[in-house]
Design a protein around this motif. Structure first.
Motif, mmCIF file in Angstrom:
data_model
loop_
_atom_site.group_PDB
_atom_site.id
_atom_site.type_symbol
_atom_site.label_atom_id
_atom_site.label_comp_id
_atom_site.label_asym_id
_atom_site.label_seq_id
_atom_site.Cartn_x
_atom_site.Cartn_y
_atom_site.Cartn_z
ATOM 1 N N ASP A 145 -69.778 -7.736 -3.436
ATOM 2 C CA ASP A 145 -70.379 -9.052 -3.639
ATOM 3 C C ASP A 145 -70.456 -9.887 -2.365
ATOM 4 O O ASP A 145 -71.477 -10.496 -2.071
ATOM 5 C CB ASP A 145 -69.704 -9.824 -4.769
ATOM 6 C CG ASP A 145 -68.191 -9.881 -4.646
ATOM 7 O OD1 ASP A 145 -67.620 -9.190 -3.793
ATOM 8 O OD2 ASP A 145 -67.580 -10.631 -5.430
ATOM 9 N N ILE A 203 -73.119 -8.360 -0.099
ATOM 10 C CA ILE A 203 -74.457 -8.607 -0.626
ATOM 11 C C ILE A 203 -74.910 -10.009 -0.224
ATOM 12 O O ILE A 203 -76.034 -10.203 0.236
ATOM 13 C CB ILE A 203 -74.482 -8.409 -2.156
ATOM 14 C CG1 ILE A 203 -74.389 -6.914 -2.475
ATOM 15 C CG2 ILE A 203 -75.718 -9.041 -2.790
ATOM 16 C CD1 ILE A 203 -74.159 -6.600 -3.941
ATOM 17 N N ARG A 205 -79.432 -10.838 -2.101
ATOM 18 C CA ARG A 205 -79.694 -11.435 -3.416
ATOM 19 C C ARG A 205 -81.159 -11.828 -3.540
ATOM 20 O O ARG A 205 -81.781 -12.251 -2.574
ATOM 21 C CB ARG A 205 -78.822 -12.667 -3.624
ATOM 22 C CG ARG A 205 -77.350 -12.330 -3.738
ATOM 23 C CD ARG A 205 -76.491 -13.539 -4.047
ATOM 24 N NE ARG A 205 -76.806 -14.035 -5.383
ATOM 25 C CZ ARG A 205 -77.112 -15.290 -5.646
ATOM 26 N NH1 ARG A 205 -77.144 -16.199 -4.700
ATOM 27 N NH2 ARG A 205 -77.389 -15.663 -6.872
ATOM 28 N N ILE A 261 -78.316 -2.914 -8.077
ATOM 29 C CA ILE A 261 -77.021 -2.560 -7.487
ATOM 30 C C ILE A 261 -77.049 -1.169 -6.860
ATOM 31 O O ILE A 261 -76.441 -0.948 -5.809
ATOM 32 C CB ILE A 261 -75.862 -2.703 -8.508
ATOM 33 C CG1 ILE A 261 -74.503 -2.566 -7.807
ATOM 34 C CG2 ILE A 261 -75.988 -1.711 -9.647
ATOM 35 C CD1 ILE A 261 -74.219 -3.618 -6.775
ATOM 36 N N ARG A 294 -76.148 -0.509 -2.977
ATOM 37 C CA ARG A 294 -75.141 0.463 -2.531
ATOM 38 C C ARG A 294 -75.729 1.429 -1.507
ATOM 39 O O ARG A 294 -75.073 1.790 -0.528
ATOM 40 C CB ARG A 294 -74.552 1.215 -3.721
ATOM 41 C CG ARG A 294 -73.703 0.328 -4.634
ATOM 42 C CD ARG A 294 -73.114 1.111 -5.787
ATOM 43 N NE ARG A 294 -72.119 2.063 -5.324
ATOM 44 C CZ ARG A 294 -70.845 1.780 -5.077
ATOM 45 N NH1 ARG A 294 -70.400 0.558 -5.251
ATOM 46 N NH2 ARG A 294 -70.024 2.709 -4.654
#
Length: 85
Positions: A34, A37, A43, A49, A53
């Motif tokens: 998080d 990111i 975002r 996700i 990754r």
């Protein structure tokens, strides 16, 4: 990706999964995602996700990314990870 293929029906996805296992791989990203990111501005970029990754793994490994996905292309380009054709 291999696990996604293993969920497919018929013999072909399993054959492709076997071939993919032979390709070189890079480690999964480490630590909490998080914060990374957010710090990398991933975002609201149209990626999920799994894509995040992949991007973080490539970033950690110093690898370039090739994709046909618009969100992945945009994120990889901003981070200097986009493989040129």
């Amino acid at each position: 990706m291999i696990h996604e293929l293993c969920l497919g029906c018929g013999a072909r996805p399993l054959e492709i999964a076997a071939d993919v296992r032979l390709l070189p791989s890079i480690p999964s990203p480490s630590g909490p995602l998080d914060g990374r990111i957010d710090s990398l501005g991933l975002r609201c970029k149209g990626i999920g996700i799994a894509d995040a990754r992949i991007i973080l793994s490539a970033l950690d490994a110093g690898a370039k990314l090739y994709s046909k996905d618009r969100g992945m292309i945009a994120a990889a380009r901003v981070l200097g990870l986009l493989h040129s054709e």
